[in-house]
Design a protein around this motif. Structure first.
Motif, PDB file in Angstrom:
ATOM      1  N   THR A   1       0.899  -0.688   4.675  1.00 30.53           N
ATOM      2  CA  THR A   1       1.609   0.415   5.318  1.00 30.53           C
ATOM      3  C   THR A   1       0.985   1.712   4.841  1.00 30.53           C
ATOM      4  O   THR A   1       0.862   1.939   3.634  1.00 30.53           O
ATOM      5  CB  THR A   1       3.120   0.408   4.996  1.00 30.53           C
ATOM      6  N   LEU A   2       0.565   2.522   5.790  1.00 29.75           N
ATOM      7  CA  LEU A   2      -0.033   3.824   5.496  1.00 29.75           C
ATOM      8  C   LEU A   2       0.955   4.909   5.899  1.00 29.75           C
ATOM      9  O   LEU A   2       1.517   4.865   6.989  1.00 29.75           O
ATOM     10  CB  LEU A   2      -1.333   3.999   6.277  1.00 29.75           C
ATOM     11  N   PHE A   3       1.136   5.879   5.017  1.00 31.27           N
ATOM     12  CA  PHE A   3       2.054   6.984   5.267  1.00 31.27           C
ATOM     13  C   PHE A   3       1.271   8.280   5.413  1.00 31.27           C
ATOM     14  O   PHE A   3       0.347   8.533   4.627  1.00 31.27           O
ATOM     15  CB  PHE A   3       3.056   7.123   4.109  1.00 31.27           C
ATOM     16  N   PHE A   4       1.647   9.074   6.390  1.00 30.47           N
ATOM     17  CA  PHE A   4       0.960  10.326   6.691  1.00 30.47           C
ATOM     18  C   PHE A   4       1.969  11.463   6.665  1.00 30.47           C
ATOM     19  O   PHE A   4       3.074  11.323   7.177  1.00 30.47           O
ATOM     20  CB  PHE A   4       0.305  10.239   8.078  1.00 30.47           C
ATOM     21  N   GLU A   5       1.560  12.585   6.090  1.00 35.13           N
ATOM     22  CA  GLU A   5       2.453  13.723   5.970  1.00 35.13           C
ATOM     23  C   GLU A   5       1.796  14.961   6.551  1.00 35.13           C
ATOM     24  O   GLU A   5       0.594  15.179   6.371  1.00 35.13           O
ATOM     25  CB  GLU A   5       2.789  13.972   4.502  1.00 35.13           C
ATOM     26  N   GLY A   6       2.582  15.754   7.239  1.00 31.56           N
ATOM     27  CA  GLY A   6       2.055  16.998   7.782  1.00 31.56           C
ATOM     28  C   GLY A   6       3.042  17.640   8.733  1.00 31.56           C
ATOM     29  O   GLY A   6       4.125  17.112   8.993  1.00 31.56           O
TER      30      GLY A   6
ATOM     31  N   ASN B   1     -12.933  -7.808  -8.899  1.00 27.62           N
ATOM     32  CA  ASN B   1     -11.683  -8.222  -9.543  1.00 27.62           C
ATOM     33  C   ASN B   1     -10.533  -7.792  -8.619  1.00 27.62           C
ATOM     34  O   ASN B   1      -9.854  -6.813  -8.872  1.00 27.62           O
ATOM     35  CB  ASN B   1     -11.549  -7.587 -10.930  1.00 27.62           C
ATOM     36  N   PRO B   2     -10.324  -8.518  -7.513  1.00 26.73           N
ATOM     37  CA  PRO B   2      -9.434  -8.043  -6.452  1.00 26.73           C
ATOM     38  C   PRO B   2      -7.945  -8.269  -6.711  1.00 26.73           C
ATOM     39  O   PRO B   2      -7.287  -9.062  -6.037  1.00 26.73           O
ATOM     40  CB  PRO B   2      -9.917  -8.816  -5.231  1.00 26.73           C
ATOM     41  N   THR B   3      -7.402  -7.543  -7.672  1.00 23.53           N
ATOM     42  CA  THR B   3      -5.951  -7.534  -7.852  1.00 23.53           C
ATOM     43  C   THR B   3      -5.346  -6.705  -6.728  1.00 23.53           C
ATOM     44  O   THR B   3      -6.041  -5.900  -6.091  1.00 23.53           O
ATOM     45  CB  THR B   3      -5.566  -6.915  -9.203  1.00 23.53           C
ATOM     46  N   CYS B   4      -4.079  -6.867  -6.502  1.00 20.16           N
ATOM     47  CA  CYS B   4      -3.414  -6.081  -5.462  1.00 20.16           C
ATOM     48  C   CYS B   4      -3.579  -4.588  -5.737  1.00 20.16           C
ATOM     49  O   CYS B   4      -3.839  -3.798  -4.826  1.00 20.16           O
ATOM     50  CB  CYS B   4      -1.939  -6.467  -5.394  1.00 20.16           C
ATOM     51  N   GLU B   5      -3.456  -4.204  -7.003  1.00 15.09           N
ATOM     52  CA  GLU B   5      -3.582  -2.801  -7.378  1.00 15.09           C
ATOM     53  C   GLU B   5      -4.972  -2.257  -7.055  1.00 15.09           C
ATOM     54  O   GLU B   5      -5.117  -1.159  -6.514  1.00 15.09           O
ATOM     55  CB  GLU B   5      -3.313  -2.626  -8.881  1.00 15.09           C
TER      56      GLU B   5
ATOM     57  N   ARG C   1       0.159   8.156   1.214  1.00  9.57           N
ATOM     58  CA  ARG C   1       0.654   7.022   0.441  1.00  9.57           C
ATOM     59  C   ARG C   1       0.198   5.725   1.087  1.00  9.57           C
ATOM     60  O   ARG C   1       0.131   5.631   2.319  1.00  9.57           O
ATOM     61  CB  ARG C   1       2.181   7.082   0.401  1.00  9.57           C
ATOM     62  N   ILE C   2      -0.104   4.749   0.254  1.00 10.54           N
ATOM     63  CA  ILE C   2      -0.455   3.409   0.709  1.00 10.54           C
ATOM     64  C   ILE C   2       0.468   2.415   0.025  1.00 10.54           C
ATOM     65  O   ILE C   2       0.676   2.498  -1.189  1.00 10.54           O
ATOM     66  CB  ILE C   2      -1.916   3.061   0.347  1.00 10.54           C
TER      67      ILE C   2
ATOM     68  N   GLY D   1       3.728  -6.305  -4.470  1.00  8.95           N
ATOM     69  CA  GLY D   1       2.769  -5.385  -3.884  1.00  8.95           C
ATOM     70  C   GLY D   1       2.464  -4.226  -4.808  1.00  8.95           C
ATOM     71  O   GLY D   1       2.900  -4.179  -5.960  1.00  8.95           O
ATOM     72  N   ALA D   2       1.714  -3.294  -4.276  1.00 14.66           N
ATOM     73  CA  ALA D   2       1.308  -2.104  -5.020  1.00 14.66           C
ATOM     74  C   ALA D   2       1.453  -0.884  -4.121  1.00 14.66           C
ATOM     75  O   ALA D   2       1.330  -0.988  -2.897  1.00 14.66           O
ATOM     76  CB  ALA D   2      -0.139  -2.239  -5.489  1.00 14.66           C
ATOM     77  N   ILE D   3       1.715   0.247  -4.748  1.00 11.13           N
ATOM     78  CA  ILE D   3       1.824   1.522  -4.039  1.00 11.13           C
ATOM     79  C   ILE D   3       0.892   2.523  -4.715  1.00 11.13           C
ATOM     80  O   ILE D   3       0.858   2.611  -5.948  1.00 11.13           O
ATOM     81  CB  ILE D   3       3.266   2.062  -4.078  1.00 11.13           C
ATOM     82  N   TYR D   4       0.139   3.251  -3.911  1.00  9.81           N
ATOM     83  CA  TYR D   4      -0.668   4.343  -4.439  1.00  9.81           C
ATOM     84  C   TYR D   4      -0.371   5.567  -3.603  1.00  9.81           C
ATOM     85  O   TYR D   4      -0.332   5.499  -2.378  1.00  9.81           O
ATOM     86  CB  TYR D   4      -2.166   4.032  -4.379  1.00  9.81           C
TER      87      TYR D   4
END
Length: 117
Positions: free
Chosen positions: A35-40, A79-83, A102-103, A112-115
């Motif tokens: 899920t990709l989040f966009f702000e503006g 080293n493909p961890t979710c993070e 945000r991802i 899951g992971a959030i960045y």
């Protein structure tokens, strides 16, 4: 205003740095939910932050790099961890979509992971 767009991709991997007895040491796969989040601000003439079609045009070529792939062989994902997959996606997408804020990447329905910026 924040909007979002969801994608999925399937990929296999193993985690090379975990102990030999760990279940993720063996090759296995996931259906990842991104899920990709966009702000503006909302453009007054168009009524949106960014066109969903434009998002797909930018994201799909990057997802082709990981969809139905063995992630350990993708450059930068040894080293493909979710993070680390989440961070890899961020580094690929953020320069192309300035509104990206945000991802969220799920490798299972409960993990899951959030960045975010």
């Amino acid at each position: 205003m924040i909007i979002y767009k969801q994608f999925t991709f399937d990929a296999a991997h193993y985690l090379p740095n975990v102990p030999d007895y760990h279940k993720c040491k063996k090759v296995h796969g996931h259906t990842y939910h991104l899920t990709l989040f966009f702000e503006g601000g909302i453009a007054p003439d168009l009524g949106w932050i960014i066109d969903y079609s434009e998002i797909k045009e930018i994201v799909n070529p990057i997802l082709k790099m990981v969809d139905h792939q063995f992630l350990n062989e993708v450059e930068g994902l040894e080293n493909p961890t979710c993070e680390l997959i989440c961070l890899w996606l961020w580094k690929k997408l953020k320069p192309l979509i300035t509104q990206l804020k945000r991802i969220e990447l799920k490798e299972t329905p409960t993990s899951g992971a959030i960045y975010e910026e």
